[in-house]
Design an enzyme around this catalytic site. Structure first.
Site, PDB file in Angstrom:
ATOM      1  N   ARG A  42       0.848  -1.240  -0.029  1.00  0.00           N
ATOM      2  CA  ARG A  42      -0.028   0.015  -0.317  1.00  0.00           C
ATOM      3  C   ARG A  42       0.791   1.224  -0.027  1.00  0.00           C
ATOM      4  NH1 ARG A  42      -3.746   2.902   4.415  1.00  0.00           N
ATOM      5  NH2 ARG A  42      -4.759   3.934   3.154  1.00  0.00           N
ATOM      6  N   HIS A  50       0.630   4.220  -2.588  1.00  0.00           N
ATOM      7  CA  HIS A  50       0.401   5.747  -2.322  1.00  0.00           C
ATOM      8  C   HIS A  50       1.497   6.551  -2.798  1.00  0.00           C
ATOM      9  CE1 HIS A  50      -3.016   5.815   0.814  1.00  0.00           C
ATOM     10  NE2 HIS A  50      -3.257   4.705  -0.034  1.00  0.00           N
ATOM     11  N   ASP A  61       8.358   8.179  -6.427  1.00  0.00           N
ATOM     12  CA  ASP A  61       9.810   9.113  -5.749  1.00  0.00           C
ATOM     13  C   ASP A  61       9.886   9.364  -4.394  1.00  0.00           C
ATOM     14  OD1 ASP A  61       7.509  10.529  -4.845  1.00  0.00           O
ATOM     15  OD2 ASP A  61       8.316  12.383  -6.000  1.00  0.00           O
ATOM     16  N   ASN A  78      -3.270   9.312   4.215  1.00  0.00           N
ATOM     17  CA  ASN A  78      -1.899   8.594   4.593  1.00  0.00           C
ATOM     18  C   ASN A  78      -1.763   8.327   6.108  1.00  0.00           C
ATOM     19  OD1 ASN A  78      -0.872   8.658   2.032  1.00  0.00           O
ATOM     20  ND2 ASN A  78      -0.241  10.634   2.300  1.00  0.00           N
ATOM     21  N   HIS A 106      -6.234  -5.670  -2.452  1.00  0.00           N
ATOM     22  CA  HIS A 106      -7.069  -5.785  -1.210  1.00  0.00           C
ATOM     23  C   HIS A 106      -7.309  -7.384  -0.915  1.00  0.00           C
ATOM     24  CE1 HIS A 106      -8.656  -1.432  -1.423  1.00  0.00           C
ATOM     25  NE2 HIS A 106      -7.427  -1.668  -1.063  1.00  0.00           N
TER      26      HIS A 106
END
Ligand code: HEM
Ligand SMILES: *[C@@H]1O[C@H](CO)[C@@H](O)[C@H](O)[C@H]1NC(C)=O
Ligand SMILES: *[C@@H]1O[C@H](CO)[C@@H](O)[C@H](O)[C@H]1NC(C)=O
Ligand SMILES: CC(=O)N[C@H]1CO[C@H](CO)[C@@H](O)[C@@H]1O
Length: 315
Positions: A61, A65, A73, A93, A190
């Site tokens: 995950r 994100h 990056d 987050n 998931h």
């Protein structure tokens, strides 16, 4: 005329190439400069998952994100400073976990090959190894990413919320050059990991596209008010096993999040969900293709990058 045409073509070509490909990623990027990196990451992931299987999910995950906000990056890994508010404090987050594991891997990699391997590449490798260690597919990771020295705040809103409907999901993935099929295959992630009550409460209390027995079971650990942080497996069949049971859940309306059930709710992705629910290898193949595409997302400002020596801070 001819000469100026070819000049134009020759001078445009590198520009177009850099837009199309971003960094020149390659699976052999570290073969000479840091061949140890593959083993270091895999061993660390093996140990971490041995202690806590969920870590494979958490790192996967984290990579998702990272890639969705300004490309892969490592901008997600930056700690806030008094003059800089990073992605960590943005609400989607909130529940990202595993930063300490990435720190640990990074320091081992720095010991083996100083200032050579980016945090973004470590995260991409760790996500791949986590999936494999939990029984999922293996694939070749393109490498050569660099770490951003900044983060573009508005891009945090490019992360889809668990309340999203199908058209919003399709649009948000299309904005990252990912097709509806990529989106559906990637959602198969998931099949591992946990979700918090606050993210699935509305789905199990208010939505009609839920199996009532499943909803009643989930309600036991997720009250209609309070218990926001109570956890439930996203895949109720096998939370620590990377398989196609996520899609089997969707077909019987056992999805944890509203957004997941949107993929099998009379819309354009129904057939694909049904196919993946019957064809684990087909799902794995499409998941790999989509993970590689997602892993290729580059930041808008490729020049303001570096090989960070500590993943939490710019050098
Ligand atoms: C399609 C849109 C998506 C939405 C709306 C979504 C939403 C969520 C939410 C709400 C959670 C639970 C967070 C919490 O309650 O703490 C979660 C967990 C998770 N997501 Fe997604 N997600 C999406 C796509 C993805 C993709 C593309 C991946 C990876 C390729 C992914 C991998 C995971 C994993 C592995 C977990 C479990 C993490 C853990 O246990 O620490 N998700 N997601
Ligand atoms: C996955 O494939 C890579 C080569 O692309 C290999 O180095 C690695 O050991 C494989 N991982 C597993 C768990 O088999
Ligand atoms: C999906 O959600 C968006 C944003 O909330 C909304 O504008 C749109 O009308 C919804 N689409 C459908 C088909 O429900
Ligand atoms: C732990 C953390 O960083 N929490 C932040 C999450 O995001 C909201 C705003 O979106 C902040 O108020 C929290 O401090």
């Amino acid at each position: 005329m001819k000469a100026s045409n070819s000049f134009l073509i020759l001078s445009l070509f590198p520009l177009l190439a850099s837009i199309a490909h971003g960094w020149d990623l390659s699976p052999t990027f570290y073969d000479n400069s840091c061949p140890e990196v593959y083993d270091i990451v895999q061993k660390a992931m093996d140990q971490a998952i041995g202690k806590e299987p969920r870590m494979g999910a958490s790192i996967l995950r984290m990579h998702f994100h990272d890639c969705f906000v300004n490309g892969c990056d490592a901008s997600l890994l930056l700690d806030d400073t008094p003059t800089f508010t990073g992605e960590k404090s943005a609400s989607p987050n909130l529940s990202i976990r595993g930063y300490e594991l990435i720190d640990d891997i990074k320091s081992q990699v720095e010991q083996a090959c100083k200032a050579t391997v980016s945090c973004a590449d470590i995260l991409a490798l760790a996500a791949r190894d986590g999936v494999g260690l939990l029984g999922g597919p293996n694939w070749t990771v393109d490498l050569g990413r660099r770490d951003s020295r900044t983060v573009i705040q508005q891009q945090i809103s490019s992360l889809p919320p668990p309340t999203a409907n199908l058209s919003t999901l399709i649009t948000m993935f299309a904005a990252k050059n990912l097709s509806p099929q990529d989106m559906t295959a990637l959602s198969g992630a998931h099949t591992i990991g946990l979700g918090q009550c606050k993210n699935f409460r509305d789905h199990i209390y208010s939505d009609t596209d839920v199996d009532p027995f499943f909803a009643a079971m989930r309600q036991q650990s997720c009250p209609s008010s309070g218990g926001d942080g109570n956890l439930a497996p996203i895949d109720d069949q096998s939370e620590n096993s990377f398989d196609n049971s996520y899609f089997k859940n969707l077909v019987v309306k056992h999805s944890l999040f509203h957004s997941d059930q949107e993929l099998f709710n009379g819309g354009s992705q129904d057939l694909l969900v049904w196919q993946y629910s019957n064809d684990p290898i087909g799902f794995f193949n499409d998941f790999i293709i989509a993970m590689v595409k997602m892993g290729d997302l580059v930041p808008m400002d490729e020049t303001n990058t570096e090989i960070r020596s500590n993943c939490r801070n710019v050098n």
